[in-house]
Write an enzyme that holds these catalytic residues in place. Structure first.
Site, PDB file in Angstrom:
ATOM      1  N   GLY A 118       0.830  -1.213   0.000  1.00  0.00           N
ATOM      2  CA  GLY A 118       0.000   0.000   0.000  1.00  0.00           C
ATOM      3  C   GLY A 118       0.857   1.252   0.000  1.00  0.00           C
TER       4      GLY A 118
ATOM      5  CG  LEU B  67       1.710   3.629  -5.188  1.00  0.00           C
ATOM      6  CD1 LEU B  67       1.038   3.342  -6.529  1.00  0.00           C
ATOM      7  CD2 LEU B  67       2.983   4.433  -5.405  1.00  0.00           C
ATOM      8  N   GLY B  68      -0.200   4.978  -0.949  1.00  0.00           N
ATOM      9  CA  GLY B  68      -1.230   5.655  -0.166  1.00  0.00           C
ATOM     10  C   GLY B  68      -0.670   6.804   0.657  1.00  0.00           C
ATOM     11  CD  GLN B  69      -3.026  10.654   4.959  1.00  0.00           C
ATOM     12  OE1 GLN B  69      -3.671   9.741   5.468  1.00  0.00           O
ATOM     13  NE2 GLN B  69      -3.035  11.878   5.419  1.00  0.00           N
TER      14      GLN B  69
ATOM     15  CG  ASP C 186      -0.587   0.664  -3.820  1.00  0.00           C
ATOM     16  OD1 ASP C 186      -0.510   1.411  -2.824  1.00  0.00           O
ATOM     17  OD2 ASP C 186      -1.681   0.342  -4.343  1.00  0.00           O
ATOM     18  CB  ILE C 187      -3.428  -3.125  -5.775  1.00  0.00           C
ATOM     19  CG1 ILE C 187      -4.126  -4.162  -6.660  1.00  0.00           C
ATOM     20  CG2 ILE C 187      -4.280  -1.870  -5.603  1.00  0.00           C
ATOM     21  CD1 ILE C 187      -5.407  -4.710  -6.035  1.00  0.00           C
ATOM     22  NE  ARG C 188      -3.513   3.494  -5.684  1.00  0.00           N
ATOM     23  CZ  ARG C 188      -3.155   4.716  -5.307  1.00  0.00           C
ATOM     24  NH1 ARG C 188      -3.162   5.705  -6.179  1.00  0.00           N
ATOM     25  NH2 ARG C 188      -2.772   4.966  -4.058  1.00  0.00           N
TER      26      ARG C 188
ATOM     27  CE1 TYR D 286      -9.362   1.045   8.091  1.00  0.00           C
ATOM     28  CE2 TYR D 286     -10.227   2.478   9.794  1.00  0.00           C
ATOM     29  CZ  TYR D 286      -9.170   2.053   9.014  1.00  0.00           C
ATOM     30  OH  TYR D 286      -7.930   2.635   9.163  1.00  0.00           O
TER      31      TYR D 286
ATOM     32  CE  LYS E  32      -6.912  -0.722   9.851  1.00  0.00           C
ATOM     33  NZ  LYS E  32      -5.678  -1.105   9.146  1.00  0.00           N
TER      34      LYS E  32
HETATM   35  P1  NAD Z   1      -4.602   4.865   1.786  1.00  0.00           P
HETATM   36  O1  NAD Z   1      -6.001   4.516   1.454  1.00  0.00           O
HETATM   37  O2  NAD Z   1      -4.109   6.222   1.500  1.00  0.00           O
HETATM   38  O3  NAD Z   1      -3.628   3.826   1.075  1.00  0.00           O
HETATM   39  C1  NAD Z   1      -3.905   2.450   1.030  1.00  0.00           C
HETATM   40  C2  NAD Z   1      -3.188   1.882  -0.171  1.00  0.00           C
HETATM   41  O4  NAD Z   1      -3.488   0.491  -0.245  1.00  0.00           O
HETATM   42  C3  NAD Z   1      -3.622   2.515  -1.504  1.00  0.00           C
HETATM   43  O5  NAD Z   1      -2.506   3.046  -2.188  1.00  0.00           O
HETATM   44  C4  NAD Z   1      -4.261   1.359  -2.266  1.00  0.00           C
HETATM   45  O6  NAD Z   1      -4.001   1.385  -3.660  1.00  0.00           O
HETATM   46  C5  NAD Z   1      -3.586   0.160  -1.611  1.00  0.00           C
HETATM   47  N1  NAD Z   1      -4.347  -1.074  -1.762  1.00  0.00           N
HETATM   48  C6  NAD Z   1      -5.710  -1.249  -1.721  1.00  0.00           C
HETATM   49  N2  NAD Z   1      -6.007  -2.533  -1.936  1.00  0.00           N
HETATM   50  C7  NAD Z   1      -4.840  -3.195  -2.099  1.00  0.00           C
HETATM   51  C8  NAD Z   1      -4.499  -4.540  -2.337  1.00  0.00           C
HETATM   52  N3  NAD Z   1      -5.433  -5.494  -2.500  1.00  0.00           N
HETATM   53  N4  NAD Z   1      -3.186  -4.872  -2.429  1.00  0.00           N
HETATM   54  C9  NAD Z   1      -2.232  -3.934  -2.304  1.00  0.00           C
HETATM   55  N5  NAD Z   1      -2.497  -2.633  -2.096  1.00  0.00           N
HETATM   56  C10 NAD Z   1      -3.783  -2.274  -1.985  1.00  0.00           C
HETATM   57  O7  NAD Z   1      -4.381   4.495   3.327  1.00  0.00           O
HETATM   58  P2  NAD Z   1      -3.339   5.134   4.351  1.00  0.00           P
HETATM   59  O8  NAD Z   1      -3.980   6.326   4.955  1.00  0.00           O
HETATM   60  O9  NAD Z   1      -1.999   5.258   3.723  1.00  0.00           O
HETATM   61  O10 NAD Z   1      -3.348   4.005   5.474  1.00  0.00           O
HETATM   62  C11 NAD Z   1      -2.358   3.006   5.526  1.00  0.00           C
HETATM   63  C12 NAD Z   1      -2.720   2.067   6.661  1.00  0.00           C
HETATM   64  O11 NAD Z   1      -2.775   2.798   7.882  1.00  0.00           O
HETATM   65  C13 NAD Z   1      -4.079   1.386   6.507  1.00  0.00           C
HETATM   66  O12 NAD Z   1      -4.007   0.082   7.024  1.00  0.00           O
HETATM   67  C14 NAD Z   1      -4.988   2.225   7.386  1.00  0.00           C
HETATM   68  O13 NAD Z   1      -6.070   1.480   7.858  1.00  0.00           O
HETATM   69  C15 NAD Z   1      -4.046   2.603   8.503  1.00  0.00           C
HETATM   70  N6  NAD Z   1      -4.470   3.809   9.199  1.00  0.00           N
HETATM   71  C16 NAD Z   1      -4.494   5.007   8.526  1.00  0.00           C
HETATM   72  C17 NAD Z   1      -4.895   6.152   9.186  1.00  0.00           C
HETATM   73  C18 NAD Z   1      -4.935   7.485   8.489  1.00  0.00           C
HETATM   74  O14 NAD Z   1      -5.469   8.449   9.067  1.00  0.00           O
HETATM   75  N7  NAD Z   1      -4.386   7.608   7.283  1.00  0.00           N
HETATM   76  C19 NAD Z   1      -5.271   6.071  10.536  1.00  0.00           C
HETATM   77  C20 NAD Z   1      -5.247   4.838  11.177  1.00  0.00           C
HETATM   78  C21 NAD Z   1      -4.817   3.708  10.500  1.00  0.00           C
HETATM   79  C1  AKB Z   2     -10.198   6.708   8.762  1.00  0.00           C
HETATM   80  O1  AKB Z   2     -10.758   7.779   9.012  1.00  0.00           O
HETATM   81  O2  AKB Z   2     -10.764   5.708   8.280  1.00  0.00           O
HETATM   82  C2  AKB Z   2      -8.736   6.589   9.109  1.00  0.00           C
HETATM   83  C3  AKB Z   2      -8.554   6.020  10.473  1.00  0.00           C
HETATM   84  C4  AKB Z   2      -8.664   6.899  11.642  1.00  0.00           C
HETATM   85  O3  AKB Z   2      -8.327   4.850  10.611  1.00  0.00           O
HETATM   86  N1  AKB Z   2      -8.139   7.870   8.972  1.00  0.00           N
END
Ligand code: NAD
Ligand code: AKB
Length: 345
Positions: A38, A40-42, A64-66, A171, A175
């Site tokens: 993952g 490419l995500g945030q 990533d999947i993308r 979700y 978790k």
């Molecule tokens: P995001 O949605 O920005 O990125 C998730 C990435 O996962 C994306 O780039 C997507 O393309 C990739 N993805 C989706 N399906 C996939 C698959 N089958 N195989 C491989 N890649 C796949 O999420 P994020 O904000 O970067 O969060 C990363 C992790 O942190 C997640 O597990 C999220 O639950 C956790 N988290 C995030 C936050 C937050 O505020 N950002 C808070 C708590 C927990």
């Molecule tokens: C969401 O809002 O889903 C995430 C998280 C707090 O896990 N940012």
């Protein structure tokens, strides 16, 4: 990263610099490369450059999947990897000689409520395959849990480390189940899995991926573009939040921590700040005097937010691996606004 004939990862003393914060990120796992799913995500967009600075570009595999966008640094090795495909996961872990996996791939809370079956599949099958690969190839695993692992029955203020966890979002259910699966792999197979319950994470470099806390990032883009933002959460909806440099540092520090100190190893509450949309708007107004916020409530995301903690007790993280946040609300707002005009000229 051999220096003077030693590999720094072997010595467990790699130094990471991130916005003037210094982190000891050693003891990440057995020798081997670091895989980020993952990526490419945030969070991955911020974590990967930090890991590359620590270990060098050849020792970090982004996946990533993308297909990567133009913003991705193409000097870093990249794998197109769907974490729900067990064969692909095992192939990449073996072929790339992976020693540590930061498993970030997931579907977040708001998108998860639209697609609950997909959220269950990606979040649970993905984690199961990563843990299985870690068991077979002796990898350390980082699992990002969330404040979503709590639910309406949980005390919402100063939410304790150990408390009721009956989330009512798909979700959140993935978790809390993920936390338990990591516990199981650690207890049953000795897998070095570790995790954090992250609050909403804020950053200027990559957009959030469909969560309930996304408003707290979007509001900054509204502020720098037209000094306006319409919030989908009510003005008094308080949620725990964390600035990205703290989130990345927390992940690296937990993975570097001495295992014998970790009692709650797979799911630490970590806190930095908490605020409401109206408090965040007031903090932004100190820097953007014309800024105006109004409200058009999204009932789905409002209901999710009201089932989550308002603030967290992170004393276990402070005690067991010396966690300390670096950014409060004002420091975060000032840093976000200092960077955003550059990314949104
Ligand atoms: P995001 O949605 O920005 O990125 C998730 C990435 O996962 C994306 O780039 C997507 O393309 C990739 N993805 C989706 N399906 C996939 C698959 N089958 N195989 C491989 N890649 C796949 O999420 P994020 O904000 O970067 O969060 C990363 C992790 O942190 C997640 O597990 C999220 O639950 C956790 N988290 C995030 C936050 C937050 O505020 N950002 C808070 C708590 C927990
Ligand atoms: C969401 O809002 O889903 C995430 C998280 C707090 O896990 N940012």
């Amino acid at each position: 990263m051999p220096i003077f004939g030693f590999d720094l990862r072997q010595l467990g003393c790699v130094i990471i610099c991130w916005t003037e914060l210094i982190v000891d990120a050693g003891n990440l796992g057995k020798m081997g490369a670091v895989l980020v799913t993952g990526a490419l995500g945030q969070i991955g967009s911020a974590l990967v450059p930090t890991l590359v600075r620590a270990f060098g570009p050849d020792a970090v595999i982004a996946s990533d999947i993308r297909h990567p966008t133009s913003a991705f640094d193409h000097t870093i090795p990249y794998e197109l990897l769907d974490c729900t495909d067990q064969d692909q996961v095992l192939d990449v872990v073996q072929r790339r000689n992976i020693g540590t996996i930061y498993h970030l791939a997931a579907i977040l809370s708001a998108v998860g409520e639209d697609k609950p079956q997909a959220a269950w599949h990606v979040n649970m099958a993905g984690l199961a395959h990563i843990l299985e690969a870690a068991r077979l190839y002796d990898c350390a695993v980082f699992f990002p849990s969330s404040i979503a692992a709590f639910g309406p029955g949980t005390p919402r203020d100063g939410t304790p480390q150990v408390t009721i966890q009956r989330p009512n979002t798909i979700y959140g259910i993935t978790k809390v189940t993920g936390e338990m699966l990591c516990d199981y792999y650690h207890a049953r197979f000795g897998t070095n899995a570790r995790g954090l319950r992250l609050p909403g994470v804020l950053s200027y470099s990559a957009p959030p991926g469909g969560g309930t806390t996304d408003y707290a990032v979007d509001i900054f883009h509204g502020a720098v573009r037209g000094a306006r933002y319409t919030s989908y959460l009510k003005p008094d909806t308080r949620l725990p939040m964390m600035y990205m440099p703290d989130a990345v540092r927390a992940m690296c520090e937990l993975m570097a921590a001495q295992g014998s100190r970790l009692v709650h190893r797979n799911a630490y509450n970590v806190a930095a700040m908490n605020f409401t949309p109206s408090e965040l708007a007031a903090a932004i107004k100190m820097y953007v005097p014309d800024f105006v916020i109004d409200y058009k409530i999204d009932p789905a995301r409002q209901a999710i937010a009201e089932s989550w903690p308002r603030s967290l007790d992170d004393s276990a993280a402070r005690r067991e691996w010396d966690w300390q946040p670096g950014f409060d609300l004002d420091a975060m707002v000032s840093d976000m606004l200092a960077h955003l005009p550059l990314t949104n000229p």
